[in-house]
Structure formats: C-alpha cells, structure tokens
Design an enzyme around this catalytic site. Structure first.
Site, mmCIF file in Angstrom:
data_model
loop_
_atom_site.group_PDB
_atom_site.id
_atom_site.type_symbol
_atom_site.label_atom_id
_atom_site.label_comp_id
_atom_site.label_asym_id
_atom_site.label_seq_id
_atom_site.Cartn_x
_atom_site.Cartn_y
_atom_site.Cartn_z
ATOM 1 N N SER A 19 -10.803 -9.455 1.241
ATOM 2 C CA SER A 19 -11.744 -8.817 0.316
ATOM 3 C C SER A 19 -12.563 -9.926 -0.338
ATOM 4 O O SER A 19 -13.097 -10.769 0.379
ATOM 5 C CB SER A 19 -10.958 -7.962 -0.690
ATOM 6 O OG SER A 19 -11.823 -7.181 -1.455
ATOM 7 N N HIS A 46 -13.469 -5.821 3.078
ATOM 8 C CA HIS A 46 -14.115 -4.832 2.206
ATOM 9 C C HIS A 46 -15.604 -5.164 2.099
ATOM 10 O O HIS A 46 -15.967 -6.265 1.706
ATOM 11 C CB HIS A 46 -13.485 -4.853 0.811
ATOM 12 C CG HIS A 46 -12.076 -4.349 0.805
ATOM 13 N ND1 HIS A 46 -11.151 -4.730 -0.133
ATOM 14 C CD2 HIS A 46 -11.437 -3.492 1.633
ATOM 15 C CE1 HIS A 46 -9.997 -4.122 0.109
ATOM 16 N NE2 HIS A 46 -10.147 -3.365 1.182
ATOM 17 N N ASP A 139 -4.897 -3.931 -1.857
ATOM 18 C CA ASP A 139 -4.940 -3.371 -0.502
ATOM 19 C C ASP A 139 -4.269 -4.364 0.457
ATOM 20 O O ASP A 139 -4.428 -5.574 0.318
ATOM 21 C CB ASP A 139 -6.403 -3.143 -0.101
ATOM 22 C CG ASP A 139 -6.545 -2.185 1.077
ATOM 23 O OD1 ASP A 139 -5.565 -1.510 1.422
ATOM 24 O OD2 ASP A 139 -7.654 -2.120 1.652
#
Lengths: 193, 282
Positions: A19, A46, A139
């Site tokens: 991310s 992401h 995540d």
C-alpha cells in the site's frame, strides 16, 4: 551457496501486497526477478479506485519477467507478473486462471490483499509464498495467516526498513511468519525459488 | 485451510449448491469457485454455522434462510454511472444508432439494486430517447429487485454518483432526478415508468424479448466459462440485427464460443455489436 537454496522448486506462485510506500518497494523488488524465473507473481497494490492504473506501464520496461494486466478468466502463466486492476478484487481460481470480483470493499480496499492471499492459499496450498510490504493499514495480515494455515510461506518486509511500517507490523502481529527481511534479501529469496 | 479442510469445504459447497437447486430451483452450479468460496465463508460467520453442512440443513428446513442466503450467493455491489467512460462510449457509439429506431428495448441483465438501470434511464432522458424506450432490468435476487423498484439510495452515495454522472458526459444535473429526504435520495418516478424490473435467471431462463442493446456488466465475472457461454448466447439471441452488447471493463468475449458472432465497437470499454448474420448458421 545461497541460504534459501532449500526452497528451490517448492513455490509456484508469489503473492505480494503493498500500500503506501509500495511502489518504491516493488520497484526495488520486481526488477530483480531473473528472466529464467518460472514463478507466477500476483500483486495487489492499493490504487485509487476511480482512475486507470499505470502499474503495467511503469513495471513492464523495468522487469525481466512478462508484466500483464489481469483480465477475468485469463489463464495464469508462469514467468509472469499480474497486477490487480483498480476497483476489482484479484483472485486465482481453478485452472489456474485469473478471477476478478466486484464484491464489497474489504479493509476499505478493492482490490484487497486479504482477498488475493486467501484465494491463493486455497489454490496453491503449500506452493505459495505471500509477501506483505510497506503500507498504512491492516490489509494482508489475515490473508498471510491463511497462507500459513495452508502450509505456504509467509514473508514480511522488515518494519524498520518499510516506508510505512503499519502493514508489516500488523502482519507480524497476526501470527507466525517465516521470514521478516529487508527488500534486498526478499529479492535474494525470490531469485532462489 | 489445510488441503483436507479445503477438500471437505468444497464437497460441502457442492452439496449446498445442489441442495438449493433441487429444493428452490436457483441454479448456482455454474458460478466461479473462488468468489463463491469467499462468500460462503462470510455466510458461515453471518449465520453462525460451523460448517456448510450445518448451513445446508438450515437452508433446506427454513425457507426464510434462502432469502437471507441470496445476499451471499449474489453480489449487490453497484454504483450509478460506474465506469463513467463506459457511458461516454455508449453516447458516442450506440446512441446515434438507437436514434434510428422508432421504439427501443434495452436489457440490463443482472441489475441488482437498480443503479445501472436508473443510470441508463437518465442517459436516455438526456439524449431525448427515454420516452420511446422500454428498459428490462432483470435479476434473480428478489430483494434486490424490490430495492431497485423503490429507487431509494443512501444520501452518502450521491456525491460519488454525481461525480460519475458528470464524468459520463451527462448534460443535466443528477440532482434533477431525485429528492433528498431523511438521509435518502428518492429517484424520480418518471424514470421508472419506462423500466420493468423483473425476475430472470441467466442460468435457467430463456430469451424474452428482442432488444437493441444488452448491458451486462460485472455479472459474467461470477460465472464459469460454460455459464458465461449460456448467458452470451442469450444476449446474442435477444439482440436484433446489429444490436449492441456492453460488458464489464475487465470482462471479455475472447473465451466465448460466441465471440465470432460479435464485432468490437469499442475495445477498451467492451462494447460489441452483433454481426449481421450471427448465429443463423450461415
């Protein structure tokens, strides 16, 4: 000899989640994969959901492996890097083939790292290796444990080295992992597979 | 899950899907495995069941459970004007052709809670075509269809819808089409006059009308290839000569038996046109 020699031939697929700070980490990692590698590499980074992703354009000239966009039902090839498209979850399914889904956001994300990791654990069982890189959320932590339960290998970028350490720390806190390594050693490990 | 746990899970999953088909005639046997597994794991948590066998027992004996399970078996994620560029492509390539017909029929297959059907109605209103159009919006999830019929969406989604609509090339303001009240946006009943919401299964039902445009986006990704082929065959048979088919941005006709029946209209935004003589065996 290489310290990861014992892993040679054990892994078919590498799944990577990243991310914030992830592009930089992937830029250090993916170009290191040798052209001879037979690995399938699947990446969830992401990205903004409402814009086309430039990841394939960024990484294709930098990588020795083929870099592909993920399209639903595409047969999964060895020696290829697949990126999750914006606003779809990326999964792997029997075939093996790419499976995309427009299901609800998971961990406020679509694509979600957990979704990819859990499907890869199902499909590849002990022949998958999951890597959690830099990021500012949780995540990937649950997905990495799904890989561990299926008998696969779990790798986390050293939090001290990560641009944003929240995601690596969450992955380590969620349960046991096999390796916590800086990027150059993750690259060395991947090259040994 | 370990290999043996997964094997058990998959056996139970197949039995559950067969049970739902045998008892209720909803056919999920051609659904893609990875996504179905994920959603059934979520269902186990939601209904507090330790295994799919336990869940199956309840689904067979409590018909209300089937209604609740439909929200796990089907996907109800949609936005108005999702992928604005798709609607731009419709305006560019399809609307000029639609203008040439005195009356129009359009099929939104897998309409879920109705966002795409209302988006299409608004686009057609903007293009001056809604009054001569009938939109068939179909789905297998009865509860989703009820929500679609109501045309009421949470107000916190409207900012996203508005931005999408603007980027879709909309010539009006989305706020012209809804009334805001009590945290909800209620869409204009005049849009619904030209929409028929109806139960239809791409897995078990057949063609019901001749249409000029089929829009079926992010539905085929949940089907395996043979069910995809069935659905695409239905679309081909429903389309008039030179009718249009739009599918999701990451879907493709490439792997379909029927790919030769269509030509690309807009490769990037997945718009296809039925060939002049598609499917007549010539």
């Amino acid at each position: 000899m290489n310290r990861y020699e014992s892993l040679e031939g054990r892994i078919d697929a590498v799944v990577i989640g990243a991310s914030a700070g992830g592009i930089e980490a992937l830029t250090q990692l993916l170009p290191q994969l040798p052209a001879s590698s037979k690995l399938t590499v699947l990446v969830v980074l992401h990205v903004p959901r409402d814009r086309p992703s430039l990841l394939v354009d960024i990484f294709r000239p930098r990588c020795r492996l083929h870099v592909a966009e993920s399209q639903d039902k595409d047969p999964i090839q060895p020696g290829t890097v697949y990126f999750a498209p914006p606003d779809y979850h990326l999964m792997v399914d029997i075939g093996p083939q790419i499976a995309l889904s427009a299901d609800e956001l998971v961990n406020f994300s679509r694509p979600s790292i957990d979704v990819l990791f859990e499907s890869a654990a199902d499909l590849y069982q002990r022949r998958v290796l999951g890597i959690v890189l830099s990021g500012g959320n949780h995540d990937g932590a649950a997905g990495l444990q799904a890989i561990v339960r299926a008998g696969g290998l779990a790798v986390v970028q050293s939090p001290d080295q990560a641009a944003v350490d929240i995601m690596p720390r969450a992955a380590i806190a969620a349960g046991s992992v096999d390796y916590v390594l800086p990027l150059d050693q993750i690259a060395e490990l991947l090259a040994a597979l | 899950m370990s290999a043996s746990e997964l094997q058990d899970f998959d056996i139970e999953l197949q039995l559950l899907i067969d049970a739902i088909y045998l008892k209720y005639h909803y056919d999920f046997r051609g659904y893609a495995q990875a996504s179905l597994r994920r959603r059934m794991r979520a269902a186990l948590l939601r209904f507090n069941c330790s295994s799919l066998s336990q869940l199956q027992d309840r689904v067979l004996r409590e018909p209300a459970m089937l209604t609740a399970m439909m929200d796990f078996l089907t996907v109800q994620v949609s936005d108005m004007f999702r992928d604005p560029a798709y609607y731009q492509a419709l305006r560019r390539h399809v609307v000029p052709m639609l203008r040439t017909y005195p009356s129009l029929k359009i099929w939104i297959a897998g309409c879920s809670t109705g966002e795409e059907a209302y988006s299409m109605a608004i686009l057609l209103r903007e293009e001056g075509l809604l009054d001569r159009t009938l939109i068939y919006a179909t789905d297998i999830n009865g509860q989703a269809l009820q929500k679609a019929e109501a045309g009421i969406y949470d107000l916190d989604r409207i900012a996203g819808f508005t931005e999408n609509h603007r980027r879709s090339g909309g010539s009006s303001s989305l706020s012209d089409y809804y009334m805001a009240a009590y945290g909800r946006a209620v869409f204009d009943k005049s849009l619904r006059r030209n929409i028929v919401f109806s139960d239809h299964s791409l897995a078990t039902d057949s063609v019901f009308a001749e249409v000029q445009l089929v829009s079926c986006r992010n539905v085929l990704i949940y089907f395996n290839r043979s069910l995809q082929d069935r659905a695409i065959g239905l679309f081909r048979d429903a389309l008039c000569r030179k009718g249009f088919l739009g599918i999701g941005a990451k879907e493709s006709l490439r792997f379909s038996d029927h790919s030769n029946d269509f030509v690309d209209v807009d490769r990037e935004y997945r718009l296809y046109q039925k060939k002049d003589r598609a499917g007549d065996g010539l």
